[in-house]
Design a protein around this motif. Sequence first.
Motif, PDB file in Angstrom:
ATOM      1  N   THR A   1      28.742  43.701  31.684  1.00 40.83           N
ATOM      2  CA  THR A   1      28.030  43.088  32.794  1.00 40.83           C
ATOM      3  C   THR A   1      28.949  42.208  33.622  1.00 40.83           C
ATOM      4  O   THR A   1      29.814  41.513  33.082  1.00 40.83           O
ATOM      5  N   SER A   2      28.751  42.250  34.923  1.00 41.84           N
ATOM      6  CA  SER A   2      29.449  41.337  35.825  1.00 41.84           C
ATOM      7  C   SER A   2      28.543  40.168  36.199  1.00 41.84           C
ATOM      8  O   SER A   2      28.866  39.394  37.087  1.00 41.84           O
ATOM      9  N   GLY A   3      27.405  40.067  35.534  1.00 42.48           N
ATOM     10  CA  GLY A   3      26.542  38.913  35.767  1.00 42.48           C
ATOM     11  C   GLY A   3      25.083  39.135  35.448  1.00 42.48           C
ATOM     12  O   GLY A   3      24.495  38.416  34.644  1.00 42.48           O
ATOM     13  N   ASP A   4      24.458  40.147  36.056  1.00 42.87           N
ATOM     14  CA  ASP A   4      23.012  40.305  35.965  1.00 42.87           C
ATOM     15  C   ASP A   4      22.553  41.411  35.017  1.00 42.87           C
ATOM     16  O   ASP A   4      21.480  41.318  34.417  1.00 42.87           O
ATOM     17  N   THR A   5      23.347  42.471  34.876  1.00 42.45           N
ATOM     18  CA  THR A   5      22.923  43.598  34.052  1.00 42.45           C
ATOM     19  C   THR A   5      22.632  43.179  32.617  1.00 42.45           C
ATOM     20  O   THR A   5      21.620  43.560  32.024  1.00 42.45           O
ATOM     21  N   GLY A   6      23.522  42.397  32.020  1.00 45.26           N
ATOM     22  CA  GLY A   6      23.390  42.046  30.618  1.00 45.26           C
ATOM     23  C   GLY A   6      22.095  41.333  30.305  1.00 45.26           C
ATOM     24  O   GLY A   6      21.427  41.626  29.301  1.00 45.26           O
TER      25      GLY A   6
ATOM     26  N   ILE B   1      32.677  34.611  44.780  1.00 42.42           N
ATOM     27  CA  ILE B   1      31.424  33.897  44.529  1.00 42.42           C
ATOM     28  C   ILE B   1      30.237  34.853  44.466  1.00 42.42           C
ATOM     29  O   ILE B   1      29.163  34.464  44.020  1.00 42.42           O
ATOM     30  N   ALA B   2      30.436  36.104  44.865  1.00 42.40           N
ATOM     31  CA  ALA B   2      29.428  37.152  44.647  1.00 42.40           C
ATOM     32  C   ALA B   2      29.857  37.931  43.405  1.00 42.40           C
ATOM     33  O   ALA B   2      30.190  39.110  43.448  1.00 42.40           O
ATOM     34  N   ASN B   3      29.829  37.244  42.262  1.00 39.31           N
ATOM     35  CA  ASN B   3      30.540  37.723  41.076  1.00 39.31           C
ATOM     36  C   ASN B   3      29.974  39.012  40.484  1.00 39.31           C
ATOM     37  O   ASN B   3      30.698  39.776  39.844  1.00 39.31           O
ATOM     38  N   ALA B   4      28.690  39.279  40.663  1.00 39.63           N
ATOM     39  CA  ALA B   4      28.118  40.496  40.091  1.00 39.63           C
ATOM     40  C   ALA B   4      28.667  41.749  40.772  1.00 39.63           C
ATOM     41  O   ALA B   4      28.466  42.862  40.276  1.00 39.63           O
TER      42      ALA B   4
END
Length: 443
Positions: A138-143, A302-305
Amino acid sequence: MSAAVRYLSTRGGAPAAGLSQAIAAGLAPDGGLYVPEQLPQHDPAAFAPAGSLADTAATLLAPFFAGDPLAAELPAICAEALDFPVPLRPLTRPDAQVLELFHGPTAAFKDVGARFLAACMRRLPRADGRPLTILVATSGDTGAAVGAAFHHQPGVEVVILYPDGRVSPRQAHQLGSFGDNVQALAVAGRFDDCQRMVKAALNDAALQAGRPLSSANSISLGRLLPQMSYYAHAALGWWREHGTPLDFIVPTGNLGNALAAVWVRAMGLPVGRVMLACNANATLPEFFAGQDYAPREALATIANAMDVGAPSNFERLRWTYPDATELRRVLSARSVDDATIRATVLRHAADEGELFCPHTATALHLLDQLPPRTDGGAWAVVATAHPAKFETVLEPLLGRPVPVPPSLAAMLARPARAAPLAAEDEALRTWLRAPAERLSLSA
């Protein structure tokens, strides 16, 4: 029963599979991604005008499930997974709408695919009775979406890999807040390292023999297929009311969300133009500008996902449009840097009194660069996550707190824990072979 639809690998080196088999495996044996032998065609008139999102999904996905043991369960799967709103509402600009995809349990669009995948997996038999380990980078939200969807599901263990220090603090807390059958690993690297490590584990036959593995990334058909439903639902509603296709601007990193829109259009539904909004990671914008496809290490933004330098679903995109010239004709992509993201957030907060997450802001910037429509059509900006997930970016910028939705607040109130892991393929293999270590993390 209808003839079963066959699913092939994008790399052409694996036997054809049925849908249940493709969903259970996640990745094809040759390392490719599963795609249907061909995309079905749909008549917009076949969809119930007053139908819910779940109704739209059941009609849309029926041809993909044809002949599969899951086919009879499809309406129930859709009703179970797609039970939250995905509203299309107007922006202040007359030719613009926003499609809000963040009203699920973890406040991000990933809830749609994760909940659908979990609903499918609950219904898939496992003949040997052994537990299934689902790996997710995940890059942020998937996990968080996958963790929430599979939390407490018997016979399933979820292992979440995320790049340590490269997700927001609230995202990191979500990822480690589950425990029980959901474990988080903080990888000392980038998202692309996490994604590579997961693929290497899935392709390791010896590892699979010891413990069955599957994937819940956007490489999974079980996540990709349901993401088409909200594009179909929004476009059909717009078409019935206005008689024109709906154009979309999609923030994208790994290309799963954008590919879903492209497939809906290819299936004959009233999706018009699709424009991809990227952050400073320029792999896709450079390709669509005419350069060779050149994956590279991801940059932190800053748009890390969306911090992806080697988007996995590019393989599926090239399968859909094998001719690069044609692909560049039907899609476009632009990069948006951090300074512009911040300026866009501030401008829309001041002009419209609305707050958007950094990822959605990349799409808003592309919208701001477009001239007003004179053809009666409209752009729909795809809002992928709730702004409260990015308080460390937005609150210093705005000088005020960002209100937290109740579902996110409940998750943040739980304790969180993650285990450190080196960014090496063998490090994940070793961790997966050590059940005592894994169990100790859930204590």
